[in-house]
Scaffold this active site. Sequence first.
Site, PDB file in Angstrom:
ATOM      1  N   TYR A   1      30.208 -32.701  55.007  1.00 24.33           N
ATOM      2  CA  TYR A   1      29.868 -33.902  54.244  1.00 24.33           C
ATOM      3  C   TYR A   1      30.166 -35.119  55.115  1.00 24.33           C
ATOM      4  O   TYR A   1      31.259 -35.233  55.685  1.00 24.33           O
ATOM      5  CB  TYR A   1      30.668 -33.984  52.943  1.00 24.33           C
ATOM      6  CG  TYR A   1      30.429 -35.269  52.186  1.00 24.33           C
ATOM      7  CD1 TYR A   1      29.346 -35.386  51.323  1.00 24.33           C
ATOM      8  CD2 TYR A   1      31.256 -36.378  52.350  1.00 24.33           C
ATOM      9  CE1 TYR A   1      29.098 -36.568  50.639  1.00 24.33           C
ATOM     10  CE2 TYR A   1      31.018 -37.565  51.674  1.00 24.33           C
ATOM     11  CZ  TYR A   1      29.940 -37.648  50.821  1.00 24.33           C
ATOM     12  OH  TYR A   1      29.691 -38.818  50.157  1.00 24.33           O
TER      13      TYR A   1
ATOM     14  N   ASP B   1      33.954 -36.817  62.811  1.00 20.94           N
ATOM     15  CA  ASP B   1      34.047 -37.621  61.589  1.00 20.94           C
ATOM     16  C   ASP B   1      35.453 -37.450  61.017  1.00 20.94           C
ATOM     17  O   ASP B   1      35.743 -36.465  60.351  1.00 20.94           O
ATOM     18  CB  ASP B   1      32.973 -37.153  60.606  1.00 20.94           C
ATOM     19  CG  ASP B   1      33.044 -37.858  59.256  1.00 20.94           C
ATOM     20  OD1 ASP B   1      33.999 -38.628  59.023  1.00 20.94           O
ATOM     21  OD2 ASP B   1      32.155 -37.621  58.422  1.00 20.94           O
TER      22      ASP B   1
ATOM     23  N   TYR C   1      28.444 -40.590  40.808  1.00 14.79           N
ATOM     24  CA  TYR C   1      28.021 -39.276  40.353  1.00 14.79           C
ATOM     25  C   TYR C   1      28.170 -39.125  38.833  1.00 14.79           C
ATOM     26  O   TYR C   1      28.662 -38.101  38.344  1.00 14.79           O
ATOM     27  CB  TYR C   1      28.801 -38.177  41.092  1.00 14.79           C
ATOM     28  CG  TYR C   1      28.586 -38.249  42.584  1.00 14.79           C
ATOM     29  CD1 TYR C   1      27.389 -37.811  43.142  1.00 14.79           C
ATOM     30  CD2 TYR C   1      29.548 -38.793  43.430  1.00 14.79           C
ATOM     31  CE1 TYR C   1      27.167 -37.900  44.511  1.00 14.79           C
ATOM     32  CE2 TYR C   1      29.329 -38.888  44.800  1.00 14.79           C
ATOM     33  CZ  TYR C   1      28.136 -38.436  45.333  1.00 14.79           C
ATOM     34  OH  TYR C   1      27.919 -38.532  46.681  1.00 14.79           O
TER      35      TYR C   1
ATOM     36  N   LYS D   1      38.232 -45.051  55.331  1.00 11.29           N
ATOM     37  CA  LYS D   1      39.101 -44.753  54.196  1.00 11.29           C
ATOM     38  C   LYS D   1      40.501 -45.355  54.330  1.00 11.29           C
ATOM     39  O   LYS D   1      40.757 -46.461  53.890  1.00 11.29           O
ATOM     40  CB  LYS D   1      39.161 -43.245  53.947  1.00 11.29           C
ATOM     41  CG  LYS D   1      37.893 -42.677  53.314  1.00 11.29           C
ATOM     42  CD  LYS D   1      38.098 -41.284  52.814  1.00 11.29           C
ATOM     43  CE  LYS D   1      36.843 -40.663  52.237  1.00 11.29           C
ATOM     44  NZ  LYS D   1      36.365 -41.292  50.999  1.00 11.29           N
TER      45      LYS D   1
END
Length: 439
Positions: A150, A256, A17, A285
């Site tokens: 997200y 998720d 980003y 993660k």
Amino acid sequence: MNFQSLDFDQKHLWHPYTSTTNPLPCYPVSKAQEVYIHLSTGETLIDGMSSWWSAIHGYNHPLLNQAAHQQIEDMSHVMFGGLTHQPAVELGKRLLAMTPDNIQHIFLADSGSVSVEVALKMALQYWHNHAAKRGEVSQRSQFLTLSHGYHGDTFAAMSVTDPDNSMHKMYKGFLPQHIFAQSPACSQKVEGKWPEYDPSDLADFEIKIERHHPHLAAVILEPIVQGAGGMRIYHPQCLSRIRELCDQYGLLLILDEIATGFGRTGRLFAFEHANIEPDILCVGKALTGGYMTLAATLTTEKVATGVCDGEAGCFMHGPTFMANPLACSVANASLSLLQQNHWQSQVLTIENHFEQELPLLLTHPKVKSVRWLGAIGVVETHQPVNLEIIQAKFVSQGVWIRPFGRLIYIMPPYICQPEHIKALINAIRVAIEDDDCFY
């Protein structure tokens, strides 16, 4: 790292980003140890981000290092097509032991985004086969999810990420159209107790699941904590009610847990706050303790059989680095550390400090709200941050915090001590006093 290296980085390396025409400054790291990030310019920073929520045991952990060293002597990688290896088998056993009894099958993927892609494909293929057995074509091609969610940066994952309130809204016209319900209101546990549940939190969700269920393959959401879509925390009874609605309408529930799994919320998995079980579960993660990229999509016997009992005769997905032995070995060491159960007291200590310190920031006019759960602490401001200036401010105070938008949040390694948490929160306190840190 010398000046020439930094100059090359700025001119040629694309960071997340970040613009190539006007790149944000990057800080050169020479080493990371325990909770500290050491810069080659001499500064030492307390890490408040766990390297985007993954390095839960801190850096350079001897047990994880040992697992990596031992495995690389045997093989760093071998394809999983037609071959298998002990690190993958051992990881599968550990994951099944940690998850609900209804979970029986594990797809070891490359990254969190890929695990979401896999979950969505599982649901679609499940219903495709279900319809084909009746000589029909499946009409279940959509997913129902929550606003402010997200799920990753790949295309299918982006399609179930909020199209209006996320960094992916520019892709709205190119992505499949799914159904988004209003997200529940933020809720805050205080002194170990959740407030009274408001059923109206799911009024829009209930309307949309009733209206669209014939065309839905699954519901997908982040349980209890929505991550990069707003760092929002919602009441566990919302999740319980969603499970009931999925059962009522015969829909699969995909959870998720890429950001929340492995203890981050104070429970091993966030869905445990609601005492429910998913049909499909995504983890990543922290799976390897932040050492290597690895994720997994886990599912039930019913779903796995439905996916494979069709024309293809198998699940149609297979990444090159699926079940990478080196990553699996490190993951086994990371899960071994978790199974020692020190994380429970560690995360509770962090949560207690958040509960004591974060509300004190509400007196500042720039602060809109604060929230916390487990080892997640969030300060929401009225104005968006100036990332370049506030990042430099944090570095000057000896901490590493990476805010976005109007959210200054910390998700530190579990091994952080009280003095580390106090330093992180104090750095936020100093930053919000500086007008230059905000637009």
